[in-house]
Structure formats: structure tokens, C-alpha cells
Design a protein around this motif. Sequence first.
Motif, mmCIF file in Angstrom:
data_model
loop_
_atom_site.group_PDB
_atom_site.id
_atom_site.type_symbol
_atom_site.label_atom_id
_atom_site.label_comp_id
_atom_site.label_asym_id
_atom_site.label_seq_id
_atom_site.Cartn_x
_atom_site.Cartn_y
_atom_site.Cartn_z
ATOM 1 N N MET A 73 0.878 -1.145 -0.022
ATOM 2 C CA MET A 73 0.033 0.120 0.036
ATOM 3 C C MET A 73 0.917 1.239 -0.096
ATOM 4 S SD MET A 73 -3.350 0.546 0.006
ATOM 5 C CE MET A 73 -3.512 2.252 -0.489
ATOM 6 N N THR B 177 -8.249 3.592 4.196
ATOM 7 C CA THR B 177 -8.479 2.510 4.808
ATOM 8 C C THR B 177 -9.470 1.582 4.172
ATOM 9 O OG1 THR B 177 -9.608 1.869 6.995
ATOM 10 C CG2 THR B 177 -10.370 3.978 5.901
ATOM 11 N N THR B 178 -9.590 0.593 4.570
ATOM 12 C CA THR B 178 -10.573 -0.575 4.166
ATOM 13 C C THR B 178 -11.870 -0.324 4.753
ATOM 14 O OG1 THR B 178 -9.935 -1.990 5.789
ATOM 15 C CG2 THR B 178 -9.081 -2.307 3.766
ATOM 16 N N GLU B 179 -11.835 0.337 5.880
ATOM 17 C CA GLU B 179 -13.275 0.657 6.687
ATOM 18 C C GLU B 179 -14.234 1.464 5.906
ATOM 19 O OE1 GLU B 179 -13.643 -1.374 9.214
ATOM 20 O OE2 GLU B 179 -11.480 -1.927 9.155
ATOM 21 N N GLY B 180 -15.282 1.008 5.290
ATOM 22 C CA GLY B 180 -16.068 1.700 4.452
ATOM 23 C C GLY B 180 -17.112 2.204 5.144
ATOM 24 N N GLY B 181 -17.465 1.988 6.453
ATOM 25 C CA GLY B 181 -18.633 2.149 7.075
ATOM 26 C C GLY B 181 -18.818 3.657 7.304
ATOM 27 N N THR C 21 -11.528 5.152 0.966
ATOM 28 C CA THR C 21 -11.561 3.987 1.133
ATOM 29 C C THR C 21 -10.630 2.935 0.173
ATOM 30 O OG1 THR C 21 -13.768 3.726 0.089
ATOM 31 C CG2 THR C 21 -13.873 3.648 2.473
ATOM 32 N N LYS C 22 -10.249 2.074 0.594
ATOM 33 C CA LYS C 22 -9.527 1.054 -0.313
ATOM 34 C C LYS C 22 -10.465 -0.133 -0.902
ATOM 35 C CE LYS C 22 -5.592 0.759 2.752
ATOM 36 N NZ LYS C 22 -4.869 0.145 3.654
ATOM 37 N N PRO C 23 -10.241 -0.538 -2.354
ATOM 38 C CA PRO C 23 -9.061 -0.233 -2.874
ATOM 39 C C PRO C 23 -8.932 1.081 -3.543
ATOM 40 C CG PRO C 23 -10.390 -1.416 -4.112
ATOM 41 C CD PRO C 23 -11.233 -1.329 -2.619
ATOM 42 N N ILE C 24 -7.847 1.913 -3.547
ATOM 43 C CA ILE C 24 -7.660 3.069 -4.044
ATOM 44 C C ILE C 24 -7.723 3.330 -5.547
ATOM 45 C CG2 ILE C 24 -6.596 3.801 -1.680
ATOM 46 C CD1 ILE C 24 -4.055 3.831 -3.432
ATOM 47 N N GLN C 25 -7.808 4.464 -5.893
ATOM 48 C CA GLN C 25 -7.891 4.885 -7.292
ATOM 49 C C GLN C 25 -6.900 6.313 -7.331
ATOM 50 O OE1 GLN C 25 -8.991 3.644 -10.377
ATOM 51 N NE2 GLN C 25 -9.752 1.956 -8.869
ATOM 52 N N ASN D 264 -2.404 4.081 -14.385
ATOM 53 C CA ASN D 264 -2.927 3.915 -13.082
ATOM 54 C C ASN D 264 -3.040 2.300 -12.808
ATOM 55 O OD1 ASN D 264 -3.844 4.143 -10.210
ATOM 56 N ND2 ASN D 264 -5.768 3.617 -10.809
ATOM 57 N N GLU E 106 -1.996 -8.594 0.984
ATOM 58 C CA GLU E 106 -2.089 -7.236 0.815
ATOM 59 C C GLU E 106 -2.647 -6.883 -0.654
ATOM 60 O OE1 GLU E 106 1.715 -5.276 1.737
ATOM 61 O OE2 GLU E 106 1.592 -6.241 3.550
ATOM 62 N N ILE F 239 -6.266 -7.246 -0.674
ATOM 63 C CA ILE F 239 -7.042 -6.269 0.163
ATOM 64 C C ILE F 239 -7.039 -5.114 -0.513
ATOM 65 C CG2 ILE F 239 -7.101 -5.153 2.461
ATOM 66 C CD1 ILE F 239 -5.793 -7.377 3.605
ATOM 67 N N ASN F 240 -5.791 -4.360 -0.684
ATOM 68 C CA ASN F 240 -5.496 -2.978 -1.004
ATOM 69 C C ASN F 240 -5.886 -2.861 -2.825
ATOM 70 O OD1 ASN F 240 -4.609 -2.084 1.267
ATOM 71 N ND2 ASN F 240 -2.732 -3.265 0.909
ATOM 72 N N LEU F 241 -5.562 -3.933 -3.506
ATOM 73 C CA LEU F 241 -5.767 -3.812 -4.887
ATOM 74 C C LEU F 241 -7.362 -4.114 -5.443
ATOM 75 C CD1 LEU F 241 -2.321 -4.295 -6.384
ATOM 76 C CD2 LEU F 241 -3.635 -1.919 -6.279
ATOM 77 N N ILE F 242 -7.512 -5.268 -5.035
ATOM 78 C CA ILE F 242 -8.928 -5.858 -5.442
ATOM 79 C C ILE F 242 -9.828 -5.464 -4.617
ATOM 80 C CG2 ILE F 242 -9.965 -8.106 -5.875
ATOM 81 C CD1 ILE F 242 -7.382 -9.281 -6.810
ATOM 82 N N GLY F 243 -9.651 -5.380 -3.238
ATOM 83 C CA GLY F 243 -10.717 -5.025 -2.230
ATOM 84 C C GLY F 243 -11.518 -6.203 -1.746
ATOM 85 N N LEU G 183 -14.927 -5.735 0.068
ATOM 86 C CA LEU G 183 -15.252 -4.899 0.980
ATOM 87 C C LEU G 183 -16.629 -4.138 0.675
ATOM 88 C CD1 LEU G 183 -11.665 -3.225 1.038
ATOM 89 C CD2 LEU G 183 -12.789 -4.412 2.774
ATOM 90 N N GLN G 184 -17.145 -3.506 1.870
ATOM 91 C CA GLN G 184 -18.523 -2.943 1.510
ATOM 92 C C GLN G 184 -18.637 -1.846 0.356
ATOM 93 O OE1 GLN G 184 -20.352 -0.642 4.610
ATOM 94 N NE2 GLN G 184 -18.583 -0.935 5.932
ATOM 95 N N GLN G 185 -17.383 -1.096 0.364
ATOM 96 C CA GLN G 185 -17.453 -0.191 -0.577
ATOM 97 C C GLN G 185 -17.145 -0.527 -2.149
ATOM 98 O OE1 GLN G 185 -15.477 -0.381 2.099
ATOM 99 N NE2 GLN G 185 -13.523 0.117 1.542
#
Lengths: 124, 275
Positions: A14, A84-88, A105-109, B104, B131, B134-138, B225-227
Motif C-alpha cells: 500500500m 482505509t478498508t473501513e467503508g462504514g 476507502t481502499k481499494p484506492i484509485q 494507474n 495485501e 485487500i488493497n488492490l482488489i478489495g 469490502l462493502q465499498q
Amino acid sequence: MAYRILIIDDSPTMRQLLVFALKRLNGVEVAEASDGVDGYKKLTSGKFDLIVADINMPVMDGLKLVSIIRGNPAYKDIPIVMVTTEGGKEDREKALSLGANAYITKPIQAPHVLSVVKELLKIT
Amino acid sequence: MVDEKNIFSRAEEFLQLFKKGADFTQELLKENERLRFKVVQLEEEKRLVSVSGAGSSGKLAAELNKRIQTLEQEMQKLLQRHREVEAENKDFANRYIEIEQENNNLANLYVASFQLHSTLDFKEVLQIIQEIIINLIGGEIFGVLLLDEKTNELTAVATEGVDKEEIPLIKIGVGIIGGVAKSGENYFIDEIKPFEKFNPLSPIVCIPLKIKEHVIGVIAIYKLLQQKPKFSELDYELFTLLAGHAATAIFSSKLYSESERKLSTIQGFINLLTK
């Protein structure tokens, strides 16, 4: 003008992603820290214009770090971006109420991170 | 007699006066004639002036009309060019966004592959795979399972969101995960539904970890992830990258660990012999 940004995240992947993204801004220097304590040490030993911090980290989490930073008058105005991964909704509100300026929120752009950072640093 | 003389004198005076009046009248008539001639002359001049004036203004108007038409044509051409330039600009802007996105994605893929090959430590490689997911795929809940070629079973060696023990041993060819390990083909659920309960045998995505066509394990993702409601184009590229690079990184690190262990054993044996 050179801007110094401190990235605080326990994940090297990250951190590298953020370094890659932020270095696309001209005149930006980046420093890295792997947890809240390490991040605060680096913050106090250097001059930074912006902090990008994760929430879930070992030793000291990002929320605790934000409250400590905001408790120090020397750093009350430094912009803090939480990544963060915390999307709440509650997590977001908590971070912002503690003094974070932005919440991503992650995943980032990368373009989104850049636009937030540019806005906070007032880079046109 | 005197009276007659007076009468003649007065008549003479009257006659003279009459003559003067007649002369004056003649002069007036002449003057009148001259003035009437002058008026006619002026009217003619006026007519000629008005006629010649109308001609030149008509010509001018024609020229102006022609100029207006030319300008209108030029304006239409400019407007058309403006529309074309605007369309080009829009096209460039869209292309810029696409390139930015591609840039990107490439940066993300570079970081992912760089990280995967940055170590020969097996645990670190697994950590990096986690990682990336989690961080790239979510991914929020997922597991990395490796194939034991002796037993033909898949065992969870790293998990996120659940304990390793919650994923049972899975026989190759059995169920979604076993099927992916056997076929070497990616599995994607048709429609991602709201997560209800963790089922170790029902991932939403299962990617084989392959070295060429040799499957050494799988990555099973159970929840995002929820988002992150759905997969992006980058995710599919990352899955492909993970299928190859993660497998190589795992395989290399395992070989390295084994060789280190063997080297240590041999070194110990040699030390024992040479003592």
C-alpha cells in the motif's frame, strides 16, 4: 515549492502504491512509516505538509494517531488523509470528527487520491 | 387755360408714372421668368443628383450584401471548425482519462508484481498476496490454498477475515475450488449477491495459481469490502497477474526455504563429520 508528505501504513504494498501515486505530483517528497508510533516519530523529527494514514495498523492505529496529532498545537493544521478498508459511515464520521481532513476507502484509485491531496495542499 | 395746363401736366405725370409702372412690371415679369427658369434648373439638378445617388448606394448595398454573405460563410466555416475542435478536445479529454486509468492500472500491476518478487520468504510472499487482494482488489474474506501433490488436497495457508481452520481440506476436482484447481480456469460468480454467511465451499471468485499449466494452488475470495460492489477491469488483470506471478513467487520461496533448510542440515552434518 516542494511538499513533503508522510505515508503511514503497515502494508509495504500500500505504501508503494501511494508513493507511486503521489510522486506523480511535481515537487512532492514522500516519507514512509509502518505504524502510528513510527509515523508520529517521523512527524516530530521532520517538517511535513500532509499526512496519509491507514486506520488498521499495529502498535498504534490511525484513529489514535489522528487524535494525538490534533492534540499537539504544532500539528493542529496539518492536513490528514485517512486511507482505509473501513467503508462504514460511522468509521468515516469518527475519523473526521477526530480531525482527519479526508477519508478515502481502499481499494484506492490513484487519480482520486491525487485530487484529494491536491485540494488539501492547494496545488493547482 | 390754367386749368387745362394743369390737367395736361398732371396727365403727363400720370403717364410717366404709368410708364414707370409698366417698366417695373416688365422687369418683374423678366425676373419672374428668370427665377422660374432657375427653379426648373434646380429641380432638374436635384433629380439628376437623386438619380445618380440612388445608383451608387445600390451598388454599395450590393457590395455590402456580398461581403455579408462572404462573412456569413466564413462564420459558418469557423463554427464548423469550432465544433470539430470541440469534438477533438472531448475526444482528447476522454483519451486522457483512459490513458490516466491505464497508467494507474499499470502502476498498480507494477507494484503488485514488484512486491511479489521482492522476497524469497514464503510467509512474506503470502503476506504480500494478502495485501494485494485487500488493497488492490478489495477482498475482505478470502483464502490462499496450496495443493499437496501427494494427497491431491488443497490446504488453506493464509486467510483474511476467517481462520485458516474454517476452510476444510478440499480434494482436487471437488466443488468450485477443487474444480478450479483441476481445470486451471478462473471462476467468477455470475452475480455478486449480498453476503449472508461464510461458506468455505462457495467463493465468489476462485483463481488458480499456475506455473505455466501446472496448478500449485488457488485463491478463493468469499466477500468484497462493502465499498466494492463489483469487480473492475483492473481486477481481471490482477487475477491474471496473481495466477502467474503469485504462483511463481510462492513456488520460488518454497524452493528457497527448502534449499535453505537442506543446506542447513547438510552444513550441520558436515560440521558433525569434521569435528
